[in-house]
Design an enzyme around this catalytic site. Structure first.
Site, short mmCIF file in Angstrom:
data_model
loop_
_atom_site.label_atom_id
_atom_site.label_comp_id
_atom_site.label_asym_id
_atom_site.label_seq_id
_atom_site.Cartn_x
_atom_site.Cartn_y
_atom_site.Cartn_z
N ARG A 43 19.15 85.16 -38.87
CA ARG A 43 17.93 85.08 -38.52
C ARG A 43 17.47 83.35 -39.09
O ARG A 43 16.37 82.82 -39.29
CB ARG A 43 17.00 85.73 -38.85
CG ARG A 43 17.08 86.86 -37.56
CD ARG A 43 16.04 88.13 -38.65
NE ARG A 43 15.90 89.04 -37.60
CZ ARG A 43 15.20 90.45 -37.85
NH1 ARG A 43 14.49 90.71 -39.81
NH2 ARG A 43 15.71 91.83 -38.13
N ARG A 47 11.14 82.67 -37.47
CA ARG A 47 9.92 82.73 -38.16
C ARG A 47 9.92 81.76 -39.38
O ARG A 47 8.96 81.37 -39.93
CB ARG A 47 9.25 84.24 -38.43
CG ARG A 47 9.34 84.53 -37.06
CD ARG A 47 9.14 86.82 -37.21
NE ARG A 47 10.18 86.84 -37.39
CZ ARG A 47 10.30 88.01 -37.79
NH1 ARG A 47 9.55 89.03 -37.97
NH2 ARG A 47 11.57 88.19 -37.97
N ARG A 56 7.17 78.05 -30.52
CA ARG A 56 7.16 79.25 -30.44
C ARG A 56 5.35 79.93 -29.69
O ARG A 56 5.56 80.85 -29.06
CB ARG A 56 8.00 80.01 -31.26
CG ARG A 56 8.98 80.35 -30.97
CD ARG A 56 9.45 80.86 -29.62
NE ARG A 56 8.76 83.30 -29.43
CZ ARG A 56 8.19 83.29 -29.64
NH1 ARG A 56 9.28 84.06 -30.81
NH2 ARG A 56 8.10 83.88 -29.01
N ASP A 92 17.98 87.47 -28.36
CA ASP A 92 17.64 88.60 -28.50
C ASP A 92 18.15 90.11 -28.21
O ASP A 92 18.96 89.87 -26.64
CB ASP A 92 15.75 89.18 -28.09
CG ASP A 92 15.52 90.31 -29.02
OD1 ASP A 92 16.25 91.12 -28.23
OD2 ASP A 92 14.85 89.93 -29.99
N TYR A 167 17.62 101.68 -28.52
CA TYR A 167 16.04 101.98 -27.87
C TYR A 167 15.47 102.18 -27.16
O TYR A 167 14.67 101.91 -27.00
CB TYR A 167 16.20 99.95 -28.08
CG TYR A 167 16.19 98.90 -29.43
CD1 TYR A 167 14.91 98.97 -30.16
CD2 TYR A 167 16.73 97.81 -29.55
CE1 TYR A 167 14.53 98.74 -31.13
CE2 TYR A 167 16.57 97.34 -31.51
CZ TYR A 167 15.30 97.26 -31.78
OH TYR A 167 15.78 96.94 -32.54
#
Length: 363
Positions: A43, A47, A56, A92, A167
């Site tokens: 990552r 962020r 983004r 992703d 998921y």
């Protein structure tokens, strides 16, 4: 077969001198001598970077993964800022599942949400094979990035069948994976059919990235730590092995990572990998004994340590480098992803510190 313009490893398994194939990162993955311990962060393109948040803004996550120019810029940001030894493709793990026909979205603050969770054989049938055309935006992004990165290797990645299945069965993230385990135990035939189909999708997705020029791949099995070793070997390992051994002729190192997998490290190392990622809970010297002497290790600074004062960060970096010397080769990383509140300057300092402390004299 070889890729002539990317500088990546030859697809026949023979490394070229120069370019990404001779980089410290790829050399460490292959357990070859390197001038320093390579470092990158899971990552790292995300962020914690203000430039990422800016670019983004108002772009949904799945949409951002489907814009090659945007993917290229986001992937390059940490390479420019931190001086890491490898970039990892911005994407992703559910991107190939969406391409395979599953109706899902990545909801901010929640994660992937599946419109119709898998419950029966008909739901599995809805997951169709994918082709290069289905993920042409990934192919294009990788080619753009390889051209931009030069000698810096690019890591491709995908989600492992178990984590993707979780998921799809849960309908979204889960703390207990109760529905997943209920299907796994209650209808093993359906479970294996689901994972087999996801393994094919995952392998196809990674093949697109390899053919486009990535220098290594990482298979994320984020939720495998929810299982016992016996269940992992019975319900998960065959499908992860299918993916990873399916890339044995690709000529690029294969990394396997999961969270909370201390008791699974040996089994994960059997799946057809060159490097096993280790989360922060298991010291690297202990992990090496569990994995064996024929695999490199990757990890494993606790991401929360980066929020502490610098003397604490430095001490922990030194400890991990010391423990990593027990392995045949070590790629420095976090034990999971960079937290959004992390100061980017701390990441830059960690890269410089790892390079300084691990520098080896030229042969």
């Amino acid at each position: 077969m070889t890729t002539d313009t990317t500088g990546t490893a030859a697809r026949d398994g023979q490394s070229r001198r120069g370019g990404p194939a001779d980089s410290p990162f790829v050399r460490a993955c292959r357990r070859e001598p390197a001038p320093h311990t390579p470092v990158w962060f899971m990552r790292q393109a995300g962020r914690s970077l203000p430039e990422y948040r800016e670019i983004r803004a108002n772009v949904p996550m799945l949409e951002s993964c489907r814009r090659p120019e945007l993917v290229t810029e986001i992937t390059l940001q940490p390479a420019r800022r931190h001086g890491v030894d490898a970039a990892i493709l911005f994407s992703d793990i559910v991107v190939p599942v969406a391409a395979a026909g599953i109706d899902l979205d990545i909801v901010a603050g929640t994660g992937p949400v599946v419109a119709e969770p898998v419950r029966a054989a008909g739901d599995v049938e809805r997951i169709r094979p994918i082709t290069r055309d289905d993920v042409s935006y990934v192919d294009e992004a990788v080619r753009l990035l390889v051209a931009e990165l030069g000698d810096t290797p690019l890591i491709g990645f995908a989600g492992a069948p178990f984590t993707l299945a979780s998921y799809l069965v849960e309908g979204g993230p889960s703390r207990t994976h109760a529905k997943t385990k209920a299907l796994m135990y209650g209808d093993p035939d359906l479970w294996h059919a689901l994972c087999a189909r996801l393994a094919e999708v995952t392998l196809s997705f990674l093949r697109v990235q390899v053919d486009a020029g990535v220098s290594a791949v990482q298979l994320f099995d984020s939720w495998a730590g929810a299982l016992s070793e016996a269940d992992y070997r019975r319900y998960v390992l065959p499908h992860s092995t299918h993916v990873l051994t399916g890339l044995a002729d690709a000529g690029v190192p294969r990394i396997h990572f999961g969270v909370g997998t201390a008791e699974l490290l040996g089994a994960m190392g059997e799946a057809g990998v060159d490097v096993v990622g280790v989360d922060w809970r298991t010291p690297l010297d202990v992990a090496t004994r569990r994995i064996g002497p024929d695999k490199a290790v990757q990890g494993n600074l606790d991401p929360c340590v980066l929020l502490a004062p610098w003397p604490v960060v430095e001490a922990e970096v030194r400890r991990i480098l010391d423990e990593g010397r027990a392995a045949p080769a070590h790629v420095f990383n976090l034990g999971h992803g960079v937290l959004p509140e992390t100061d980017p300057d701390v990441l830059t300092r960690v890269v410089a510190l790892v390079h300084e402390l691990s520098a080896r004299p030229a042969e």
